[in-house]
Design an enzyme around this catalytic site. Structure first.
Site, PDB file in Angstrom:
ATOM      1  N   HIS A   1       0.831  -1.225   0.000  1.00 55.67           N
ATOM      2  CA  HIS A   1       0.000   0.000   0.000  1.00 55.67           C
ATOM      3  C   HIS A   1       0.857   1.264   0.000  1.00 55.67           C
ATOM      4  O   HIS A   1       0.423   2.300   0.503  1.00 55.67           O
ATOM      5  CB  HIS A   1      -0.945   0.049   1.208  1.00 55.67           C
ATOM      6  CG  HIS A   1      -1.688  -1.223   1.454  1.00 55.67           C
ATOM      7  ND1 HIS A   1      -2.943  -1.479   0.924  1.00 55.67           N
ATOM      8  CD2 HIS A   1      -1.352  -2.349   2.148  1.00 55.67           C
ATOM      9  CE1 HIS A   1      -3.344  -2.680   1.298  1.00 55.67           C
ATOM     10  NE2 HIS A   1      -2.389  -3.243   2.043  1.00 55.67           N
TER      11      HIS A   1
ATOM     12  N   SER B   1      16.780  20.118 -16.898  1.00 58.83           N
ATOM     13  CA  SER B   1      15.666  20.996 -17.237  1.00 58.83           C
ATOM     14  C   SER B   1      16.228  22.208 -17.968  1.00 58.83           C
ATOM     15  O   SER B   1      17.328  22.660 -17.679  1.00 58.83           O
ATOM     16  CB  SER B   1      14.964  21.440 -15.957  1.00 58.83           C
ATOM     17  OG  SER B   1      14.304  22.675 -16.152  1.00 58.83           O
TER      18      SER B   1
ATOM     19  N   LYS C   1      17.786  20.375 -11.679  1.00 61.94           N
ATOM     20  CA  LYS C   1      17.029  19.165 -11.992  1.00 61.94           C
ATOM     21  C   LYS C   1      17.867  18.047 -12.598  1.00 61.94           C
ATOM     22  O   LYS C   1      18.769  18.261 -13.387  1.00 61.94           O
ATOM     23  CB  LYS C   1      15.904  19.508 -12.974  1.00 61.94           C
ATOM     24  CG  LYS C   1      14.849  20.391 -12.350  1.00 61.94           C
ATOM     25  CD  LYS C   1      13.883  19.601 -11.506  1.00 61.94           C
ATOM     26  CE  LYS C   1      12.756  19.130 -12.394  1.00 61.94           C
ATOM     27  NZ  LYS C   1      11.821  18.302 -11.696  1.00 61.94           N
TER      28      LYS C   1
ATOM     29  N   GLU D   1      10.567   7.226 -17.304  1.00 61.17           N
ATOM     30  CA  GLU D   1       9.220   7.730 -17.594  1.00 61.17           C
ATOM     31  C   GLU D   1       8.803   7.376 -19.019  1.00 61.17           C
ATOM     32  O   GLU D   1       7.651   7.011 -19.272  1.00 61.17           O
ATOM     33  CB  GLU D   1       9.183   9.243 -17.400  1.00 61.17           C
ATOM     34  CG  GLU D   1       9.321   9.654 -15.944  1.00 61.17           C
ATOM     35  CD  GLU D   1       9.546  11.145 -15.801  1.00 61.17           C
ATOM     36  OE1 GLU D   1       8.760  11.788 -15.095  1.00 61.17           O
ATOM     37  OE2 GLU D   1      10.510  11.688 -16.384  1.00 61.17           O
TER      38      GLU D   1
END
Ligand code: ARG
Length: 452
Positions: A152, A273, A279, A286
């Site tokens: 969970h 970025s 970043k 992804e």
């Protein structure tokens, strides 16, 4: 090619609409392989003379060279890869007009796609094996590193990072079995089924089958030209593989966040970025996750194409390839890049342990210790749970409690219990077959290596 029956040429718009050259041209070499096997069989059976057969084969080899060298440009007006190759063959060698004897494009296209798919799936097998190899190597590198295990998305129990990697070994090993099934599913030779009913000519299906390296000829000519199960079997493998990749990516993306922080991704597999200088984004993970929908979509696409089709061949089936290529290309590139990335993933053990400190992931160990002292599990669970509740309310960790404090809440607690209350002991003592205990993990690594 079929002008005997027609009085007018095919409309240009219809030519454009029905052609499949842009999609099926990549199977050109596989198509020639199938045609050579067919031509040899025609010569052997006396349907053509041995000389005719040999000249057709020589012509086909020439076309194969031209395609390899890029000197032959196919034309969409000839509809597809099969017609283009036959037309070019016949230009080079007029006997090419005899090649299509006892053959239809229906058994031809089924043969060609199986040959092409077989090559691609065999290559994928190697990509998958490399992925499995990297995962087992990671399990070995990280056996003694402890991370929080989650259910969970809540801290559950401490686990060995090696154990975590091995969980993916199981998933991808099942995928490799599904891939093997897809290979077995395509392993029958369609040639000789003709348009749908076979041929009046004395073809030798065993011979073409053997030449092309299939295990047996297909058993029913109607099914042969209607069947695309070998493609759906591949798509199912591909979809499950990508679902696994996608879930793995989510773990790594999550554990790489500042909030979790215990996974370190290699710089060269991340991007920055354009605006925010700090970043370091996990774009590869992804994108791999993001491509999963397309691969599942291609499975669904083909299933929907198939579901309403009557026996046997219907032109709808020409739409079977675009999604297949897209999926093959995606799965191959994902398997490769994820293997490369995983080989360089590091774990920050300090941060993983610091994360564990915040939770009460040894509560089960406490309850099980009490069980060993004769306390019924339900009662032990209640006692440990009450103590966790008290700790949360008072802002205390298990590690802060003295033996005296333990005993105030749990009279059965003793010094020996204090000795097992560390995450390392907790992992070590889960020494059950398939469990996270370090010795079990080492055993699993050994058997994974053997299965590789
Ligand atoms: N390009 C076609 C395909 O991919 C070849 C078969 C055409 N057959 C036919 N009966 N029109 O399915």
């Amino acid at each position: 090619m079929w002008h005997g029956r027609f009085t007018k040429d095919t409309a240009k718009t219809v030519q454009d609409f029905t052609q499949s050259l842009d999609v099926d041209w990549r199977m050109a070499q596989a198509d020639i392989q199938g045609s050579i096997a067919h031509a040899r069989m025609l010569g052997k059976t006396g349907i053509l003379t041995p000389d005719e057969s040999a000249r057709i084969e020589a012509g086909l080899l020439k076309v194969a060279d031209e395609i390899r060298e890029g000197t032959f440009t196919p034309s969409e007006s000839l509809e597809d890869v099969h017609m283009n190759i036959e037309a070019r063959l016949t230009e080079i060698e007029p006997l090419g007009a005899k090649l299509h004897t006892a053959r239809s494009r229906n058994d031809q296209v089924a043969t060609t796609t199986r040959i092409y798919l077989r090559t691609r799936l065999q290559a994928l097998r190697e990509n998958l094996r490399e992925l499995l190899r990297v995962i087992v190597a990671n399990a070995e590198r990280h056996t003694d590193i402890i991370i929080p295990g989650y259910t969970h998305m809540q801290q559950a129990q401490p686990i060995s990072m090696g154990h975590y990697w091995l969980s993916w070994h199981e998933a991808f090993r099942r995928d490799s079995l599904r891939l093997d099934f897809a290979l077995a599913s395509l392993d029958e030779c369609p040639l000789g089924a003709g348009a749908l009913a076979g041929s009046t000519l004395p073809v030798d299906r065993e011979m073409t089958c053997e030449t092309l390296g299939f295990s047996r000829p297909t058993r029913n000519s109607l099914d042969t030209v209607a069947n695309r199960d070998y493609m759906t079997d591949y798509h199912y493998f591909a979809s499950m593989f990508m679902i696994h990749i996608s879930r793995l990516c989510t773990d790594l993306i999550t554990w790489n966040t500042q909030e979790f922080g215990f996974i370190v991704l290699p710089d060269e597999f991340c991007t920055g970025s354009s605006m925010m200088p700090q970043k370091k984004n996990p774009d590869v993970l992804e994108l791999a996750r993001g491509k999963t929908g397309q691969v599942i979509g291609n499975l669904v696409d083909l299933m929907i194409t198939l579901k309403g089709l009557p026996m046997t061949y219907n032109r709808d089936l020409q739409e079977d390839k675009r999604g297949l290529w897209a999926s093959l290309d995606t799965v191959e590139s994902v398997a490769k890049i994820i293997a490369e990335l995983l080989a360089k993933v590091e774990v920050d053990e300090g941060l993983a342990l610091a994360g564990l400190e915040k939770g009460y992931s040894l509560a089960t160990d406490v309850a099980e210790y009490l069980v060993m002292k004769g306390v019924p599990f339900r009662e032990a669970h209640m006692k440990a749970g009450r103590l966790v509740g008290w700790c949360v309310k008072n802002g205390v960790k298990f590690a802060d409690l003295t033996l005296g404090q333990w005993q105030e809440h749990i009279p059965e607690a003793d010094g020996a219990m204090m000795d097992i209350l560390s995450v390392r002991e907790s992992v070590r003592r889960r020494d059950v077959y398939g469990g996270t205990g370090f010795e079990q993990v080492r055993r699993q690594i050994q058997s994974a290596k053997e299965s590789l």
